[in-house]
Design an enzyme around this catalytic site. Sequence first.
Site, PDB file in Angstrom:
ATOM      1  N   TRP A 101      33.945 -10.193 -42.481  1.00 41.60           N
ATOM      2  CA  TRP A 101      34.131 -10.835 -43.785  1.00 41.60           C
ATOM      3  C   TRP A 101      35.540 -10.629 -44.306  1.00 41.60           C
ATOM      4  O   TRP A 101      36.138 -11.535 -44.890  1.00 41.60           O
ATOM      5  CB  TRP A 101      33.079 -10.348 -44.779  1.00 41.60           C
ATOM      6  N   ASP A 171      35.391  -7.189 -52.303  1.00 41.47           N
ATOM      7  CA  ASP A 171      34.155  -7.914 -52.044  1.00 41.47           C
ATOM      8  C   ASP A 171      33.039  -6.872 -51.976  1.00 41.47           C
ATOM      9  O   ASP A 171      33.029  -6.029 -51.075  1.00 41.47           O
ATOM     10  CB  ASP A 171      34.297  -8.654 -50.704  1.00 41.47           C
ATOM     11  N   LYS A 195      22.109 -10.550 -51.811  1.00 42.84           N
ATOM     12  CA  LYS A 195      21.712  -9.340 -51.085  1.00 42.84           C
ATOM     13  C   LYS A 195      21.017  -8.349 -52.017  1.00 42.84           C
ATOM     14  O   LYS A 195      19.904  -7.923 -51.768  1.00 42.84           O
ATOM     15  CB  LYS A 195      22.917  -8.711 -50.419  1.00 42.84           C
TER      16      LYS A 195
HETATM   17  C1  LIG Z   1      30.363  -8.660 -47.456  1.00 39.70           C
HETATM   18  C2  LIG Z   1      30.114 -10.118 -47.400  1.00 39.70           C
HETATM   19  N1  LIG Z   1      31.053 -10.974 -47.853  1.00 39.70           N
HETATM   20  C3  LIG Z   1      30.874 -12.293 -47.814  1.00 39.70           C
HETATM   21  C4  LIG Z   1      29.719 -12.848 -47.312  1.00 39.70           C
HETATM   22  C5  LIG Z   1      29.576 -14.347 -47.313  1.00 39.70           C
HETATM   23  O1  LIG Z   1      28.781 -14.703 -48.354  1.00 39.70           O
HETATM   24  P1  LIG Z   1      28.381 -16.212 -48.685  1.00 39.70           P
HETATM   25  O2  LIG Z   1      27.413 -16.644 -47.642  1.00 39.70           O
HETATM   26  O3  LIG Z   1      27.787 -16.110 -50.058  1.00 39.70           O
HETATM   27  O4  LIG Z   1      29.625 -17.023 -48.673  1.00 39.70           O
HETATM   28  C6  LIG Z   1      28.707 -11.988 -46.841  1.00 39.70           C
HETATM   29  C7  LIG Z   1      27.409 -12.419 -46.315  1.00 39.70           C
HETATM   30  O5  LIG Z   1      26.868 -13.396 -46.161  1.00 39.70           O
HETATM   31  C8  LIG Z   1      28.930 -10.612 -46.877  1.00 39.70           C
HETATM   32  O6  LIG Z   1      27.997  -9.760 -46.408  1.00 39.70           O
END
Ligand SMILES: Cc1ncc(COP(=O)(O)O)c(C=O)c1O
Length: 360
Positions: A101, A171, A195
């Site tokens: 991520w 994040d 989550k």
């Molecule tokens: C730490 C983290 N950041 C970003 C994301 C991406 O999130 P999204 O699907 O809401 O864009 C996720 C998981 O899906 C994640 O676990």
Amino acid sequence: MGRVYNFSAGPAVLPEEVLKEAASEMLDYKGTGMSVMEMSHRSKAFEEIIQTAEQDLRDLMGIPDNYKVLFLQGGASQQFAMIPMNLMKNRVADYIVTGQWAKKAAKEAEKYGKVNRIASSEDKTFSYIPDCSDLPVSEDADYVYICENNTIYGTKFKELPNTKGKTLVADVSSCFLSEPVEVEKYGVIYGGVQKNIGPAGVVIVIIREDLITEEVLPGTPTMLTYKTHADAASLYNTPPAYGIYICGKVFKWLKSMGGLAVMKERNEKKAKLLYDFLDQSKLFKGTVEKKDRSLMNVPFVTGNKDLDAKFVKEAKAAGLENLKGHRTVGGMRASIYNAMPYEGVEALVAFMKNFEKENL
Ligand SMILES: Cc1ncc(COP(=O)(O)O)c(C=O)c1O
């Protein structure tokens, strides 16, 4: 079929009390004669929902008055672009790469400016958090970026990096509200709620006011400008209203549980049960350096792909769902967010003990 223990990394388990309450309000929210899904976001009823949600979140996290709370859409991934578009005044940013991520966020930011990857743990498949006490932070960096809890790899920053005075952007998607946090240490805290907080479709951004300006990168869409949403108290356009309503209920639930310090204790107790078992197991092995272990996401392997697959299949049949590891890592992963009861982890460990006996 009753409810299972759901170890999904996200969307993930929500408190049963919240789901039941939402169900009871589905047809008639507090005498309005309609569900929250059906009401105007400009109505009095919804105004109260979003304002109460914000206040409860402020209470839980101790968010100072000089920070705005924004309820946005686009998921956490949209923030990968929104952050540089709004914050990259010098067009330089430092990224600490501790997983997929953070890597994706860094790559996206490269579209807008120079990205310095000042630390990484990719050399050991992101199984640890690098020492961030004395990093070569760039003099002209607009911010330093981290992914505080790495959902896929199961690592967590136990100490925030020394940013040498630069704005910290984090994040927190997979550790949101799992423990107390010192908001003042950050410029921006953001996370997708799917989550630990609510249904997919809402992303919460907590941002210090001085970072909200009109001077964004040229071409930044109105909808991707923090100021648009800050000025309109997250009601510039139609917000993800039902999602925000559920988030609000989870905030109330967290308050009723005793707040974030109590959640931290509960989460530590749950995680310890699983990590202690892994540490003495002859079949299963945790994949993360002990000091960096996440309280939320616990990856583990047997070392044998076929056995891993057998485990996931048999666990599912026993009512323990979504234990398959991320597609890029393999093995297993148990996500044990706030709403996972202790009994769920007990059931998992009991199942693992039995599986070990039968398959070793
Ligand atoms: C730490 C983290 N950041 C970003 C994301 C991406 O999130 P999204 O699907 O809401 O864009 C996720 C998981 O899906 C994640 O676990």
